[in-house]
Design an enzyme around this catalytic site. Structure first.
Site, PDB file in Angstrom:
ATOM      1  N   GLY A 155     -34.253  20.293 -21.036  1.00  0.00           N
ATOM      2  CA  GLY A 155     -35.470  21.100 -21.059  1.00  0.00           C
ATOM      3  C   GLY A 155     -35.892  21.377 -22.488  1.00  0.00           C
ATOM      4  N   GLY A 156     -36.873  20.623 -22.944  1.00  0.00           N
ATOM      5  CA  GLY A 156     -37.472  20.910 -24.248  1.00  0.00           C
ATOM      6  C   GLY A 156     -36.600  20.623 -25.441  1.00  0.00           C
ATOM      7  N   GLY A 216     -40.947  20.052 -21.847  1.00  0.00           N
ATOM      8  CA  GLY A 216     -41.105  20.220 -23.286  1.00  0.00           C
ATOM      9  C   GLY A 216     -40.716  21.592 -23.797  1.00  0.00           C
ATOM     10  CB  CYS A 225     -39.296  15.831  -7.735  1.00  0.00           C
ATOM     11  SG  CYS A 225     -40.805  15.258  -8.519  1.00  0.00           S
ATOM     12  N   GLY A 254     -35.779  14.421 -22.313  1.00  0.00           N
ATOM     13  CA  GLY A 254     -36.882  13.840 -21.553  1.00  0.00           C
ATOM     14  C   GLY A 254     -38.114  13.652 -22.402  1.00  0.00           C
ATOM     15  CE  LYS A 265     -33.636  17.135 -14.163  1.00  0.00           C
ATOM     16  NZ  LYS A 265     -34.424  15.899 -14.219  1.00  0.00           N
ATOM     17  CB  ILE A 295     -34.223  23.443 -15.334  1.00  0.00           C
ATOM     18  CG1 ILE A 295     -35.129  23.408 -16.568  1.00  0.00           C
ATOM     19  CG2 ILE A 295     -33.328  24.632 -15.296  1.00  0.00           C
ATOM     20  CD1 ILE A 295     -36.074  24.589 -16.727  1.00  0.00           C
ATOM     21  CG  ASN A 296     -36.876  18.240 -11.985  1.00  0.00           C
ATOM     22  OD1 ASN A 296     -37.771  17.892 -12.759  1.00  0.00           O
ATOM     23  ND2 ASN A 296     -36.417  17.467 -11.031  1.00  0.00           N
TER      24      ASN A 296
HETATM   25  C1  LIG Z   1     -42.998  11.953 -17.475  1.00  0.00           C
HETATM   26  C2  LIG Z   1     -41.824  12.667 -16.867  1.00  0.00           C
HETATM   27  C3  LIG Z   1     -41.227  12.136 -15.726  1.00  0.00           C
HETATM   28  C4  LIG Z   1     -40.121  12.779 -15.139  1.00  0.00           C
HETATM   29  N1  LIG Z   1     -39.547  12.225 -14.026  1.00  0.00           N
HETATM   30  C5  LIG Z   1     -38.458  12.802 -13.483  1.00  0.00           C
HETATM   31  C6  LIG Z   1     -37.796  12.211 -12.377  1.00  0.00           C
HETATM   32  O1  LIG Z   1     -38.197  11.173 -11.852  1.00  0.00           O
HETATM   33  N2  LIG Z   1     -36.682  12.819 -11.884  1.00  0.00           N
HETATM   34  C7  LIG Z   1     -36.200  13.983 -12.426  1.00  0.00           C
HETATM   35  O2  LIG Z   1     -35.186  14.506 -11.953  1.00  0.00           O
HETATM   36  N3  LIG Z   1     -36.818  14.575 -13.472  1.00  0.00           N
HETATM   37  C8  LIG Z   1     -37.911  14.003 -14.015  1.00  0.00           C
HETATM   38  N4  LIG Z   1     -38.535  14.601 -15.080  1.00  0.00           N
HETATM   39  C9  LIG Z   1     -38.050  15.894 -15.574  1.00  0.00           C
HETATM   40  C10 LIG Z   1     -37.144  15.719 -16.772  1.00  0.00           C
HETATM   41  O3  LIG Z   1     -36.026  14.911 -16.462  1.00  0.00           O
HETATM   42  C11 LIG Z   1     -36.653  17.071 -17.283  1.00  0.00           C
HETATM   43  O4  LIG Z   1     -35.883  17.738 -16.302  1.00  0.00           O
HETATM   44  C12 LIG Z   1     -37.791  17.972 -17.700  1.00  0.00           C
HETATM   45  O5  LIG Z   1     -38.903  17.228 -18.143  1.00  0.00           O
HETATM   46  C13 LIG Z   1     -37.367  18.933 -18.807  1.00  0.00           C
HETATM   47  O6  LIG Z   1     -36.838  18.229 -19.910  1.00  0.00           O
HETATM   48  P1  LIG Z   1     -37.735  17.730 -21.167  1.00  0.00           P
HETATM   49  O7  LIG Z   1     -38.491  18.929 -21.660  1.00  0.00           O
HETATM   50  O8  LIG Z   1     -36.725  17.206 -22.141  1.00  0.00           O
HETATM   51  O9  LIG Z   1     -38.650  16.664 -20.648  1.00  0.00           O
HETATM   52  C14 LIG Z   1     -39.628  13.973 -15.698  1.00  0.00           C
HETATM   53  C15 LIG Z   1     -40.245  14.504 -16.843  1.00  0.00           C
HETATM   54  C16 LIG Z   1     -41.327  13.874 -17.425  1.00  0.00           C
HETATM   55  C17 LIG Z   1     -41.978  14.495 -18.648  1.00  0.00           C
END
Ligand SMILES: Cc1cc2nc3c(=O)[nH]c(=O)nc-3n(C[C@H](O)[C@H](O)[C@H](O)COP(=O)(O)O)c2cc1C
Length: 174
Positions: free
Chosen positions: A114-115, A88, A3, A136, A38, A62-63
Site C-alpha cells: 500500500g503506497g 498509492g 478486489c 504495486g 489478499k 491491503i488491497n
Molecule cells: C492497476 C492496478 C491493478 C491491480 N490489480 C490487482 C489485482 O488484480 N489483484 C489484487 O489483489 N490487487 C490488485 N491491485 C491492488 C494492489 O496489489 C495493491 O494491493 C494496492 O494497489 C495497494 O498497493 P500500491 O499502493 O503499492 O499499489 C491492483 C492495483 C493497481 C494500481
C-alpha cells in the site's frame, strides 16, 4: 477475495469473517501449497484471525480502498464505474496501521502493501510487523521502482546495525 472493482465474487466474500473463512476452507481443502490471502481493508483483526483459523499460511494487506472521483462538469464518474480502488501514497498510512493490527492477532507471516514509493515506506511495514512487502502502483510511475526501493530498504536495514532484517520485523517502539 478482496478486489473492490468487481460487482460480486471480490470484496463481498472477503468482507466478513464468516465469508473469508468459508473461501479459505474451500481453498485449503484442495491444496497443500502455501496460501497467502489478499485482504480487503475492512474488519482487519477479526478477518485476519478467521483466515488463520481456517488454514491460511499468510496474509497480504491491503488491497486498494474503495473510492470515488467525479467530473463535476459532466457529473459522471471519472472511472469506468461509480467506485474504484484507491492505491498509492494516500493509502499508505492506513495500510501500515492495518498490518500492525493484523500482526498483533495472528502468528502467520504478513506481506505489507500500500503506497510503497521508497525504502522508508517499506521499512514502516516491516516495523509494523510485515515479514515481506509488495509494490504495486510505484511500478506504474517508474518500472524500475522495485529495484530502487529494495536498494533503499537494504541501506536502511544496514543503518540499523542489525545482523538480520528479521530483527526489525514488528520492532515498532511505542
Ligand atoms: C492497476 C492496478 C491493478 C491491480 N490489480 C490487482 C489485482 O488484480 N489483484 C489484487 O489483489 N490487487 C490488485 N491491485 C491492488 C494492489 O496489489 C495493491 O494491493 C494496492 O494497489 C495497494 O498497493 P500500491 O499502493 O503499492 O499499489 C491492483 C492495483 C493497481 C494500481
Amino acid at each position: 477475495m478482496s478486489c473492490p472493482n468487481l460487482a460480486a465474487g471480490g470484496i463481498a466474500c472477503g468482507s466478513t469473517p464468516e465469508g473469508a473463512a468459508e473461501v479459505m476452507r474451500a481453498c485449503r481443502a484442495v491444496t497443500d501449497r502455501p496460501l497467502f490471502v489478499k485482504m480487503a481493508p475492512v474488519r482487519v483483526p477479526e478477518i485476519a484471525r478467521a483466515l488463520e483459523d481456517a488454514g491460511a499460511d499468510g496474509l497480504t494487506l491491503i488491497n486498494s480502498i474503495s473510492g470515488m472521483s467525479i467530473d463535476v462538469n459532466t457529473r459522471q464518474s471519472k472511472l469506468s464505474k461509480p467506485t474504484g480502488g484507491l492505491s498509492g501514497p494516500l493509502c499508505h498510512p492506513i495500510a501500515v496501521r492495518m498490518v500492525w493490527e493484523a500482526a498483533r492477532v495472528v502468528n502467520i507471516p504478513i506481506c505489507g502493501v500500500g503506497g510503497i514509493m521508497s525504502g522508508e515506506d517499506a521499512a514502516e511495514f516491516i516495523l509494523a510487523g510485515a515479514t515481506c512487502v509488495s509494490v504495486g502502483m510505484a511500478n506504474l510511475v517508474d518500472p524500475a521502482a522495485s529495484i530502487r526501493i529494495l536498494d533503499e530498504l537494504t541501506a536502511w536495514a544496514e543503518s540499523q546495525g542489525v545482523a538480520d532484517i528479521n530483527e526489525l520485523v514488528g520492532a515498532l517502539e511505542w
